[in-house]
Design a protein around this motif. Structure first.
Motif, PDB file in Angstrom:
ATOM      1  N   GLY A 144       0.808  -1.217   0.000  1.00 48.84           N
ATOM      2  CA  GLY A 144       0.000   0.000   0.000  1.00 48.84           C
ATOM      3  C   GLY A 144       0.844   1.271   0.000  1.00 48.84           C
ATOM      4  O   GLY A 144       0.676   2.132  -0.879  1.00 48.84           O
ATOM      5  N   PRO A 145       1.765   1.425   0.967  1.00 46.85           N
ATOM      6  CA  PRO A 145       2.594   2.639   0.968  1.00 46.85           C
ATOM      7  C   PRO A 145       3.462   2.790  -0.285  1.00 46.85           C
ATOM      8  O   PRO A 145       3.611   3.904  -0.804  1.00 46.85           O
ATOM      9  N   ILE A 146       4.013   1.697  -0.777  1.00 48.32           N
ATOM     10  CA  ILE A 146       4.854   1.776  -1.987  1.00 48.32           C
ATOM     11  C   ILE A 146       4.015   2.205  -3.182  1.00 48.32           C
ATOM     12  O   ILE A 146       4.404   3.089  -3.948  1.00 48.32           O
ATOM     13  N   VAL A 147       2.838   1.595  -3.335  1.00 44.61           N
ATOM     14  CA  VAL A 147       1.976   1.946  -4.466  1.00 44.61           C
ATOM     15  C   VAL A 147       1.495   3.391  -4.344  1.00 44.61           C
ATOM     16  O   VAL A 147       1.486   4.125  -5.337  1.00 44.61           O
ATOM     17  N   ARG A 148       1.112   3.817  -3.157  1.00 47.61           N
ATOM     18  CA  ARG A 148       0.677   5.205  -2.981  1.00 47.61           C
ATOM     19  C   ARG A 148       1.805   6.189  -3.318  1.00 47.61           C
ATOM     20  O   ARG A 148       1.576   7.215  -3.962  1.00 47.61           O
TER      21      ARG A 148
END
Length: 166
Positions: A144-148
């Motif tokens: 999630g954080p990487i994609v965001r």
């Protein structure tokens, strides 16, 4: 009209990115957990990844995603707090995707090894539990954080508006 198209386009990009990340991690996790990482060729793993991604993306886009967002946004919490929205949507997305993709995984396992031990229901619940305890932290802390971050860096800078669940 243009903003609506941009939102659809960005939702597609965001979904593709999130689904890709989760499918790669979850596929390798399941192959490792079932001792298949050493026995399958890279070609078979690639086919597995492509097939799994296709099914996961269709489920996420048309069934699980809309239902998860509807549930997450219907709950009584402060939706102005971005973290609450992210955790709520992630929780319901992971729940729905784990339930569906565990069914897919169990089906492919039975097709490749029809002599599996244990009942079908017992194996399904075990797989759901095993996948959820890996998928939820994976979604919240890694994918999630990487994609965001990547979405904001490469998609947002191109003039595309963030999705409402970003």
């Amino acid at each position: 009209m243009i903003k609506c198209r941009q939102q659809k386009k960005e939702q597609l990009y965001f979904g593709l990115m999130m689904c890709s990340g989760m499918v790669v991690f979850m596929t390798f996790y399941n192959l490792y957990m079932h001792g298949l990482l050493e026995t399958l060729s890279w070609r078979n793993i690639l086919v597995q990844l492509i097939l799994t991604f296709s099914i996961a993306f269709i489920l996420e886009s048309f069934i699980v995603g809309p239902i998860a967002k509807k549930i997450a946004f219907s709950l009584p919490y402060d939706k102005s707090k971005k973290l609450f929205v992210i955790v709520s949507v992630a929780f319901f997305m992971v729940c729905g995707m784990v339930l569906c993709m565990s069914l897919y995984g169990l089906g492919t396992a039975y097709l490749s090894n029809p002599l599996m031990s244990g009942s079908w229901l017992e194996n399904y619940y075990s797989l759901v539990f095993q996948n959820f305890i890996f998928a939820f932290p994976l979604q919240l802390l890694i994918v999630g954080p990487i994609v965001r971050f990547l979405f904001q860096k490469f998609v947002k800078d191109k003039g595309v508006v963030k999705p409402d669940y970003y």
